[in-house]
Design an enzyme around this catalytic site. Structure first.
Site, mmCIF file in Angstrom:
data_model
loop_
_atom_site.group_PDB
_atom_site.id
_atom_site.type_symbol
_atom_site.label_atom_id
_atom_site.label_comp_id
_atom_site.label_asym_id
_atom_site.label_seq_id
_atom_site.Cartn_x
_atom_site.Cartn_y
_atom_site.Cartn_z
ATOM 1 N N SER A 128 1.591 -7.585 -0.638
ATOM 2 C CA SER A 128 2.310 -8.361 0.475
ATOM 3 C C SER A 128 1.644 -9.617 0.284
ATOM 4 O O SER A 128 2.553 -10.590 0.830
ATOM 5 C CB SER A 128 2.244 -7.623 1.639
ATOM 6 O OG SER A 128 1.106 -7.667 2.115
ATOM 7 N N THR A 188 1.091 -4.283 4.325
ATOM 8 C CA THR A 188 0.769 -4.401 5.747
ATOM 9 C C THR A 188 0.004 -5.902 6.015
ATOM 10 O O THR A 188 0.060 -6.335 7.193
ATOM 11 C CB THR A 188 -0.082 -3.279 6.520
ATOM 12 O OG1 THR A 188 -1.359 -3.180 5.657
ATOM 13 C CG2 THR A 188 0.591 -1.919 6.510
ATOM 14 N N ASP A 189 -0.623 -6.316 4.869
ATOM 15 C CA ASP A 189 -1.125 -7.496 5.268
ATOM 16 C C ASP A 189 -0.365 -8.713 5.735
ATOM 17 O O ASP A 189 -0.763 -9.493 6.676
ATOM 18 C CB ASP A 189 -2.121 -8.074 4.008
ATOM 19 C CG ASP A 189 -3.112 -7.257 3.631
ATOM 20 O OD1 ASP A 189 -3.618 -6.602 4.453
ATOM 21 O OD2 ASP A 189 -3.849 -7.217 2.403
ATOM 22 N N THR A 209 0.667 -1.165 -0.089
ATOM 23 C CA THR A 209 0.078 -0.080 0.099
ATOM 24 C C THR A 209 0.845 1.053 0.133
ATOM 25 O O THR A 209 0.368 2.236 -0.460
ATOM 26 C CB THR A 209 -0.812 -0.076 1.186
ATOM 27 O OG1 THR A 209 -1.722 -1.569 1.132
ATOM 28 C CG2 THR A 209 -1.891 1.131 1.317
#
Length: 372
Positions: A105, A138-139, A58
């Site tokens: 990710s 971030t995932d 992101t």
């Protein structure tokens, strides 16, 4: 700038200088200095050197409009654009950008992680770099950060950073997060703390941090608390440097990145669980299993099946829980994950298998906390 170019290993530099005639020494060092400066987006000899390794996510995302914070395209912007968007970085350190990948990710695979950790290790060992920053979606950021925590052997800071809003958002958090991450990587006070995660003015340990909210800026937290915070973009730590209990280093420097890592699957516990999923994972090539059990780690209706698999194969099975926090003890058929989440336990089990640890050694790595 050439983002894919990396520093010459220090051992190669020393060897070439020693082997060269005296009149070549100055030429060699001058050439090296020129190459270093050319690789940086900005250079000031009085500032520390920091490398930003970009993987996408992101923080490098792009949306159709400035008010769109969901449904955007992750990994749409390159590392140089991220650096150019934060000119204040040049007041903190000499910035070098390396594009490792540019994906969401969820598409990070062991081949990317091995390539990343090997480049970081070479960079930090060179003596030319004060610290590194990894930009990441971030995932699965917590998985990659924990992987680096276990595989990079250095006291220098390794900082993993992301964003919850794409770079095109009207209030994108990526630029501030990146500035904070580079500041942290430049700080000598950040040394000796292992891999750290930076988001939303927080400094967290890679071992115990997890994503808790799919949308909010303040998403990363953990039962074990933060290491510190940022005030006016300056890191303030709560504790002196220390590594978490149970930390184990895995040397994968010689593992060919293209080989990946041993396959380990996570099986999620729930009501009416289909026990055949356990054998299906094995049939698909799993070399180890992690269970995300319910409550304190029990695996509904499948205890006998897990015992059968262990008895017949000796395969390491690590029991964790789908509950965000808590301690998981071992069982006769499974190794306890302790305080590790299922996703962190998977990373550690993959590495333990890769370096050839025996079952009892794997058990010791996970079950370092002994309960009466």
């Amino acid at each position: 700038m050439r983002p894919s170019q990396v520093f010459l290993p220090l051992v190669g530099i020393v060897t070439s200088v020693v082997a060269s005639p005296v009149h070549h020494v100055t030429e060699t060092l001058n050439h090296l200095a020129a190459r270093e400066e050319a690789d940086f987006s900005c250079f000031n000899a009085s500032l520390p050197n920091v490398t930003i390794y970009a993987t996408g996510g992101t923080i490098a995302g792009s949306a159709r409009s400035a008010d769109q914070t969901t449904g955007y395209t992750a990994g749409a912007i390159g590392v140089q654009a991220l650096i150019d968007a934060v000119p204040q970085l040049c007041n903190i350190s000499n910035i070098r950008g390396v594009q490792i990948a540019n994906v969401a990710s969820g598409s990070i695979v062991p081949e990317i992680l091995l390539n990343l950790t090997q480049k970081i290790q070479e960079d930090l060992d060179s003596g030319l770099t004060q610290g590194v920053v990894v930009t990441h979606g971030t995932d699965t950021l917590e998985e990659s950060a924990f992987f680096l925590d276990l595989t990079v052997s250095s006291e220098k800071p390794v900082v993993v950073v992301g964003a919850m809003r794409p770079a095109t958002a009207i209030s994108a958090d990526g630029p501030m997060n990146l500035l904070a991450a580079v500041t942290l990587a430049s700080s000598e006070e950040a040394e000796g703390r292992g891999a750290m995660i930076v988001l939303n003015d927080r400094i967290a340990s890679a071992r115990y941090t997890t994503k808790m909210d799919a949308n909010m800026l303040d998403t990363f937290s953990g039962e074990n608390g933060y290491l510190g915070k940022f005030l006016n973009i300056q890191p303030v730590f709560y504790y002196p440097p220390a590594r978490p209990l149970g930390h184990h280093y895995f040397n994968v420097s010689a593992t060919p990145a293209e080989n990946g890592l041993p396959k380990v699957d996570i099986l999620y516990g729930h009501q009416a669980l289909e026990t055949g999923l356990i054998q299906a994972a094995i049939d698909l090539g799993a070399k180890g299993l992690v269970t995300a059990g319910v409550g304190a780690g029990s695996f509904p209706l499948s205890g006998e099946e897990l015992q059968r698999v262990y008895n017949e194969t000796g395969m390491p099975i690590v029991t964790s829980s789908r509950v965000p926090a808590g301690f998981q003890q071992g069982r006769t058929s499974a190794i306890g994950a302790g305080f590790l989440s299922p996703q962190a336990a998977r990373i550690q089990l993959q590495l333990a298998l890769e370096v050839g640890l025996e079952y009892d050694e794997i058990k010791e790595v996970f079950e370092h906390v002994k309960l009466r």
